[in-house]
Design a protein around this motif. Structure first.
Motif, PDB file in Angstrom:
ATOM      1  N   LEU A 276       0.836  -1.204   0.000  1.00  0.00           N
ATOM      2  CA  LEU A 276       0.000   0.000   0.000  1.00  0.00           C
ATOM      3  C   LEU A 276       0.870   1.253   0.000  1.00  0.00           C
ATOM      4  N   ALA A 277       1.933   1.253   0.804  1.00  0.00           N
ATOM      5  CA  ALA A 277       2.830   2.409   0.835  1.00  0.00           C
ATOM      6  C   ALA A 277       3.496   2.610  -0.516  1.00  0.00           C
ATOM      7  N   ALA A 278       3.920   1.522  -1.161  1.00  0.00           N
ATOM      8  CA  ALA A 278       4.547   1.635  -2.481  1.00  0.00           C
ATOM      9  C   ALA A 278       3.565   2.165  -3.511  1.00  0.00           C
ATOM     10  N   ALA A 279       2.322   1.710  -3.440  1.00  0.00           N
ATOM     11  CA  ALA A 279       1.314   2.196  -4.384  1.00  0.00           C
ATOM     12  C   ALA A 279       1.044   3.682  -4.183  1.00  0.00           C
TER      13      ALA A 279
ATOM     14  N   ALA B 203       1.740   6.527  -6.947  1.00  0.00           N
ATOM     15  CA  ALA B 203       0.646   7.369  -7.422  1.00  0.00           C
ATOM     16  C   ALA B 203       0.935   8.853  -7.162  1.00  0.00           C
ATOM     17  N   GLY B 204       1.710   9.154  -6.115  1.00  0.00           N
ATOM     18  CA  GLY B 204       1.959  10.535  -5.767  1.00  0.00           C
ATOM     19  C   GLY B 204       3.084  11.188  -6.532  1.00  0.00           C
ATOM     20  N   ARG B 205       3.882  10.423  -7.228  1.00  0.00           N
ATOM     21  CA  ARG B 205       4.997  11.049  -7.931  1.00  0.00           C
ATOM     22  C   ARG B 205       4.494  11.726  -9.211  1.00  0.00           C
ATOM     23  N   GLY B 206       5.147  12.786  -9.577  1.00  0.00           N
ATOM     24  CA  GLY B 206       4.733  13.526 -10.767  1.00  0.00           C
ATOM     25  C   GLY B 206       5.360  12.931 -12.024  1.00  0.00           C
ATOM     26  N   ARG B 207       4.748  13.200 -13.138  1.00  0.00           N
ATOM     27  CA  ARG B 207       5.290  12.721 -14.420  1.00  0.00           C
ATOM     28  C   ARG B 207       6.244  13.781 -14.951  1.00  0.00           C
TER      29      ARG B 207
END
Length: 65
Positions: free
Chosen positions: A52-55, A59-63
């Motif tokens: 869950l932490a990895a997901a 998901a929070g990193r920007g492109r």
């Protein structure tokens, strides 16, 4: 009034039947506490929380391009 007495008697008989069945189950060993496998559960919770932490980090990193 006679009908209510019958309902009360029926409820009392049902209660006694359930109580006797529960006492018989405990006497037979069916009411013994269950031993849960703690280590596999703890490992599962740990792996699940790490996933869950990895997901969330993914998901929070920007492109960036």
């Amino acid at each position: 009034m006679a009908e209510k007495i019958n309902e009360i008697e029926a409820a009392a008989r049902e209660h006694k039947r359930v109580r006797d069945a529960a006492e018989a189950a405990v006497a037979a060993g069916a009411g013994a506490p269950q031993n849960w496998p703690v280590v596999p559960i703890a490992i599962g919770v740990g792996v699940g929380s790490a996933a869950l932490a990895a997901a969330l980090l993914y998901a929070g990193r920007g492109r960036k391009k």
